[in-house]
Structure formats: structure tokens, C-alpha cells
Enzyme design. Structure first.
Site, PDB file in Angstrom:
ATOM      1  N   THR A  27     -25.657   8.468  21.010  1.00 32.40           N
ATOM      2  CA  THR A  27     -25.318   9.174  22.248  1.00 32.40           C
ATOM      3  C   THR A  27     -23.868   9.618  22.108  1.00 32.40           C
ATOM      4  O   THR A  27     -23.182   9.228  21.171  1.00 32.40           O
ATOM      5  CB  THR A  27     -25.442   8.239  23.477  1.00 32.40           C
ATOM      6  OG1 THR A  27     -24.485   7.177  23.345  1.00 32.40           O
ATOM      7  CG2 THR A  27     -26.836   7.646  23.607  1.00 32.40           C
ATOM      8  N   ALA A  56     -22.852   3.953  21.079  1.00 35.76           N
ATOM      9  CA  ALA A  56     -22.261   4.214  22.403  1.00 35.76           C
ATOM     10  C   ALA A  56     -20.788   4.530  22.174  1.00 35.76           C
ATOM     11  O   ALA A  56     -20.081   3.770  21.509  1.00 35.76           O
ATOM     12  CB  ALA A  56     -22.417   2.988  23.297  1.00 35.76           C
ATOM     13  N   ILE A  82     -20.321   0.829  18.015  1.00 36.92           N
ATOM     14  CA  ILE A  82     -19.226   1.451  18.767  1.00 36.92           C
ATOM     15  C   ILE A  82     -18.812   2.757  18.099  1.00 36.92           C
ATOM     16  O   ILE A  82     -18.393   2.788  16.941  1.00 36.92           O
ATOM     17  CB  ILE A  82     -18.008   0.496  18.867  1.00 36.92           C
ATOM     18  CG1 ILE A  82     -18.447  -0.878  19.390  1.00 36.92           C
ATOM     19  CG2 ILE A  82     -16.939   1.107  19.762  1.00 36.92           C
ATOM     20  CD1 ILE A  82     -19.216  -0.853  20.700  1.00 36.92           C
ATOM     21  N   LYS A  83     -18.939   3.832  18.879  1.00 35.70           N
ATOM     22  CA  LYS A  83     -18.622   5.160  18.355  1.00 35.70           C
ATOM     23  C   LYS A  83     -17.170   5.493  18.680  1.00 35.70           C
ATOM     24  O   LYS A  83     -16.757   5.448  19.848  1.00 35.70           O
ATOM     25  CB  LYS A  83     -19.562   6.173  19.014  1.00 35.70           C
ATOM     26  CG  LYS A  83     -19.966   7.312  18.112  1.00 35.70           C
ATOM     27  CD  LYS A  83     -21.080   8.089  18.768  1.00 35.70           C
ATOM     28  CE  LYS A  83     -21.368   9.364  18.024  1.00 35.70           C
ATOM     29  NZ  LYS A  83     -22.194  10.268  18.805  1.00 35.70           N
ATOM     30  N   LEU A  84     -16.429   5.840  17.640  1.00 34.69           N
ATOM     31  CA  LEU A  84     -14.987   6.080  17.769  1.00 34.69           C
ATOM     32  C   LEU A  84     -14.659   7.460  17.225  1.00 34.69           C
ATOM     33  O   LEU A  84     -15.185   7.852  16.180  1.00 34.69           O
ATOM     34  CB  LEU A  84     -14.220   5.046  16.923  1.00 34.69           C
ATOM     35  CG  LEU A  84     -14.503   3.570  17.218  1.00 34.69           C
ATOM     36  CD1 LEU A  84     -14.052   2.707  16.050  1.00 34.69           C
ATOM     37  CD2 LEU A  84     -13.792   3.161  18.507  1.00 34.69           C
TER      38      LEU A  84
END
Ligand code: E4P
Length: 214
Positions: A27, A56, A82-84
Site C-alpha cells: 500500500t 505499510a 515498514i515502507k520508507l
């Protein structure tokens, strides 16, 4: 190549999950905004549907803020990744997450140098955006190919997640150059099933069967 669905729409995820070919979900803040729901609620529900990596994305733009936000997201479910963003701050936070055993997906990657930095800091996934590069007249697939070469040259285990996939040719080419994962909207997955000769052949088989059994 693993297939991730790129959406925040749980109905789409439910539909595609039934086919058995979906390995995970990605997402981003724009996709979550389209749902009109909170990110935590959407991610929680997705985790109940798909047993695989669910990305996310953080909203904070400083490393400390990203770490704080990411820790909260990681509490939702063990499968949360964890999307960074690929910024100095994002790459700094990436190191913290890898040192602390939390999976990351470094996003908005548009160059092999950026992908190299993410891998150095232990990113679980790197997301090069093929479609957005093609949109500005660059060659998105060439970037995937270059990252594959560099990661293999140096033995990086960061997975190449081909993102911003717009059509089936992107999927085919990503597989040909060795992307580890492709994330795509449901219409692209649906299109992967299709071939006019499959439809034509099936109609013929059914017609012949009906004739023989009339
Ligand atoms: C990837 O994780 C992104 O969410 C996505 O693939 C971006 O695709 P777009 O360029 O079609 O918005």
C-alpha cells in the site's frame, strides 16, 4: 517471481486471494487515502486476508518520526513490512529497523545508486518504480536489470520489488530480468490470465463436446 497486490481495497484483495497466486500486498498513502479509512484499520484487515508480507508506509519525513511510526505499524501484525521513502532520513531509519529485526520496503527508488544505499542498510525490499520512469521517457525495466546486476555483484539479499507496474508487458519483462517480486493492481493480475487463444480454444472444446453429446 512473487506477486504482490498493490492496493488498499480489501474487496480486491479478497477476490485475488481466492486465486491462490497472491503472495503479499503493498500500500502507499495515496492508496490508503482512496479507501477513506485509517491505515491501521486497512492494514489489520489485509493481514487477516493474506498471510504474507504487507507493506505499510510511514508519513513522517524525519528518521526518528519514521522509527516511532514504524514501530506502531509493526505492532499490528508480524507480517507488516515498514515502507520508507528513499531519502537520507528514510535510509537512516532503514538501518535502525534492520538492526532491530523489523522488515522494510524502501520505496520511491529511481536509480541504481539509491538501490545500492538501501541494500547497504539492510532493506528487506527495494521498490524501483518502473511505470513512473517510463512516464518521463526513461526505461524503467533497465533500472530493474541494473539493480539485479549490482545486487548479484555484491551478494546483497535485498529483494527487488518491481513497483509501479502498469501492464502485462511490465510483468513479463520484470520476470525476464530477474525481479524477485512484482507488485501490481488487480487489473494487471487479471490480464495475466488472459489469452485470446485460450478463450477461442475453450469455446471450441465446449462446442465440440455439446455437439457430440446432443
Ligand atoms: C509501490 O509500492 C507503489 O505503491 C506503486 O507501485 C506505485 O504505483 P503507481 O506509480 O502506479 O502509483
Amino acid at each position: 517471481m512473487e506477486i504482490f497486490l498493490d492496493t488498499g481495497m480489501v474487496d480486491e484483495i479478497r477476490e485475488a486471494a481466492k486465486w491462490g497466486v497472491i503472495d503479499g500486498v503493498t500500500t502507499n498513502p495515496s492508496l490508503i487515502a482512496k479507501t477513506g479509512r485509517s491505515q491501521a484499520d486497512v492494514i489489520k484487515e489485509i493481514c487477516e486476508i493474506v498471510d504474507g508480507p504487507i507493506s505499510a508506509e510511514v508519513i513522517a519525513t524525519d528518521a526518528q518520526g519514521m522509527i516511532k511510526e514504524g514501530q506502531e505499524l509493526a505492532k499490528i501484525h508480524d507480517n507488516v513490512v515498514i515502507k520508507l521513502p528513499l531519502t537520507e532520513e528514510g535510509i537512516t531509519a532503514c538501518k535502525w529497523f534492520s538492526d532491530n529485526g523489523i522488515k522494510t520496503n524502501v520505496t520511491l527508488c529511481f536509480s541504481v545508486n539509491q538501490a545500492f544505499l538501501a541494500a547497504k542498510n539492510g532493506a528487506t525490499y527495494i521498490s524501483p518504480f518502473i511505470g513512473r520512469l517510463d512516464d518521463i521517457g526513461h526505461d524503467g525495466m533497465q533500472l530493474i536489470d541494473e539493480i539485479r546486476t549490482v545486487y548479484d555483484n555484491y551478494g546483497f539479499t535485498t529483494k527487488i520489488l518491481a513497483a509501479s507496474i502498469r501492464h502485462c508487458t511490465h510483468v513479463r519483462d520484470a520476470m525476464m530480468v530477474g525481479a524477485d517480486v512484482g507488485t501490481m493492481p488487480i487489473n494487471v493480475v487479471k490480464a495475466m490470465f488472459k489469452h485470446p487463444l485460450t478463450d477461442k480454444g475453450l469455446s471450441q472444446f465446449l462446442a465440440d463436446h455439446a455437439k457430440a453429446n446432443a
